[in-house]
Design an enzyme around this catalytic site. Sequence first.
Site, short mmCIF file in Angstrom:
data_model
loop_
_atom_site.label_atom_id
_atom_site.label_comp_id
_atom_site.label_asym_id
_atom_site.label_seq_id
_atom_site.Cartn_x
_atom_site.Cartn_y
_atom_site.Cartn_z
N SER A 320 0.83 -1.20 0.00
CA SER A 320 0.00 0.00 0.00
C SER A 320 0.87 1.25 0.00
O SER A 320 1.92 1.28 0.64
CB SER A 320 -0.89 0.01 1.24
OG SER A 320 -1.55 1.26 1.39
N TYR A 550 -6.16 -12.30 -6.26
CA TYR A 550 -4.89 -12.43 -5.55
C TYR A 550 -4.21 -13.78 -5.74
O TYR A 550 -4.84 -14.76 -6.08
CB TYR A 550 -5.14 -12.28 -4.05
CG TYR A 550 -5.23 -10.86 -3.58
CD1 TYR A 550 -4.23 -10.28 -2.83
CD2 TYR A 550 -6.34 -10.09 -3.89
CE1 TYR A 550 -4.32 -8.99 -2.39
CE2 TYR A 550 -6.44 -8.80 -3.46
CZ TYR A 550 -5.43 -8.24 -2.70
OH TYR A 550 -5.52 -6.95 -2.28
N ASP A 681 -6.32 18.89 -19.89
CA ASP A 681 -6.80 18.05 -18.80
C ASP A 681 -5.92 16.81 -18.58
O ASP A 681 -6.21 15.98 -17.72
CB ASP A 681 -8.27 17.65 -18.99
CG ASP A 681 -8.55 17.11 -20.37
OD1 ASP A 681 -7.61 16.71 -21.08
OD2 ASP A 681 -9.74 17.09 -20.77
N THR A 686 -4.33 20.83 -13.70
CA THR A 686 -5.74 21.11 -13.96
C THR A 686 -6.63 20.04 -13.32
O THR A 686 -6.22 18.89 -13.14
CB THR A 686 -6.04 21.15 -15.46
OG1 THR A 686 -5.76 19.86 -16.04
CG2 THR A 686 -5.22 22.21 -16.16
#
Length: 749
Positions: A320, A550, A681, A686
Amino acid sequence: MVRGKTVCCGLSTLEVTLMVLFVVMTAVSVGLISVMAFVVLVRDSRGLSCCLFTNTSKLSPTAGPHENPYLIGVGRADCTGPPGDVPLMGYANVEQTAAGIHTRLFSRAFIVDNGSKRVVFVTADIGMVSQRLRLEVLKELEVKYGNLYRQDNVILSGTHTHSGLGGYFQYTLFMITSKGYIKPSIKAIVNGIVKSIDIAHRNIKPGRIYMSKGELEESNLNRSPHSYLNNPAEERNKYKSNTDKQVTLLKFTDLDGDGMGMLSWFAVHAVSMNYTNQMVSSDNMGYASYLLEQEKNIGFLPGEGPFVAAFASSNLGDASPNIRGPFCANTGLPCDYLNSSCPIGGLKMCVALGPAGSDMFNNTKIIGENIFKRAKDLYGKARQEVRGPLHAAHQWVNMTDVTVQLNSTHTGRTCKPALGHSFAAGTTDGGGDLNFTQGAVEGDPFWDGIRDALLGAPSNETQDCHRPKPILFSTGEMTWPLPWHPSIVDVQMITIGPVAIVAIPGEMTPIVVNDMMLVYVLVDQELEAQGTFSNAEVVVAGLCNIYTHYITTYEEYQIQRYEGASTIYGPHTLSAYIQKFRGLAKAIAEGKEQELPKGPEPPFFKDSQLFSLLPAAAVDKKPINTTFGEVLEQVDPEYTVGDVASVTFVAGNPRHSGDMTFVTVEKYHNSTAYWDVVHTDASWETRFHWVKNGAESNATIEWHIPLSAQAGSYRIRHFGHYKQRKGFLETVILAYEGVSDVFRVSKIT
């Protein structure tokens, strides 16, 4: 009723049933698409145990220094899709539908050719590659190039951003949790991947490849340390960390030494943008690409320029980016260690925090910058040239029925797919909404009763095969309206000289810490056994070709946290993959990859068999006495660098616009009277927020003015399309654009 709204009349029984299932499944599956990993198994008296290996050898090319260079092609193309209404793929949060763009998404392709063979590696800013997506890409490539790009020599990988669009799967579980099969979404991804390969194909030229490796700290954290600790102590004690810190990088140059591109692998989840985000985003790995490409492609807008920098996923299963760890959001205290829950509020209150706390934009920036800086350093230091032959090996495998040898007297086998109760608990990166907890090794009569009534009970055979997993959904035994999970899975490997890239069909846990686990050793042994390779470098590429959740070690599986509960083919899944990948490596080492059995082909369901729960976009409406593109909230006349310029327009639904640029920031040049586009974008600076209010909507564009911005006059433009009626039944889609007032930007004084 669905979430308090009446189901519209005219829906078929199938559609109503699927919509009910959609609500039920998303409620119990908030952690749906998260992780897998790659580990090691070694035989002992108990069966399969984890075993860690470190390879500290240098890359040793087997070819001489004067052999012909490779032909190398790199390419990049947009694969964003329509950023409105479509569910984001990753957290399985029913409320998390696309509502604008944080950063655009790209596919990045690398082609290597030695004059007789060719291999392709593609990494795209998407959650994962689905089987349907891969099959459609291969069909398009066959139409364009015949037999040049095939299932054996093309690897497709996803970066695992949880803020890319969903809707590109053909199996029922994934269709339910992403509102079905959404043609505009998959079309954008297919087109982007194919276009990136087209560009790489057109730009092929002689070049060289160099490899570099190093460690990266403060950028990933093991989110299931309790599972990790169930691996043998004698193996865990060899390492200083429970997370893989290694960055592996390939540097591509032309014959003059000028950089063409870079491809790296690092084990971290692209979940810095959390489950509350509703903007399409390439997350931390995409930001690393953005930084390096902007640095190399001077004068080009994001997504443009010749240099391609790709940051691909690896064995990121438990890894993580929320490196501060899990805390109870209501008390600030650490969560329960065993089941990641809080005394008050349960698992939903247990949330892992990134380096910037709850600010997901800064979390993304910090982790992305860390990855970028380490890759930039390794790129500059890459001196070891990769030379040698190319190989590609591929098989389709029925993963529901693989027999594995556990020891000299015992065998095990894989199972029909099934998800455990802890699957519904989610993870500390995004917990479930109901009263499931991680680490459940017993079922729950309440939820099991609901499952049995709606979907049917799992068979005794499947329950026995998956023990100690308490089965929540026996997806391998669920076939209505289509199979819920795949049975036929790709196993694939390509080699570039001594570099072996192993394409993992999901997320493997990074228990092996600083190395590539037993598969590394086994593949290394097979590749070197024939004297063809010396000190093979094995790269684990994650989320490739098909998604199967997984892959944990046998020991981690016993703990049944989210990762073990989501290892869908049972406790011997990893050993089955080791066996299959070792077979591919042996065939490559012996030069017999063409003799490998093809295996059973996966299904390709007709479009008519697939379903969608996403209604067609409605006709757009606008406030009285306004026009589409008109400014509702104007910019300020002046800003200073570091400020945020914001403007709001009357907007149409982005689903009407397809894959287009919605935003530009433009600077005025007095000498030429010309407006120059400085941001789109695709820029980090932005943010395009699309806000829907019934049939009306507006677009708020933010420009986070960087400190590097030049003083001068600027404007913000917005582009889009709206749908209106033409007659009684016919509709028409029309383009619009809007522009803000001119405003001044000044430097800090």
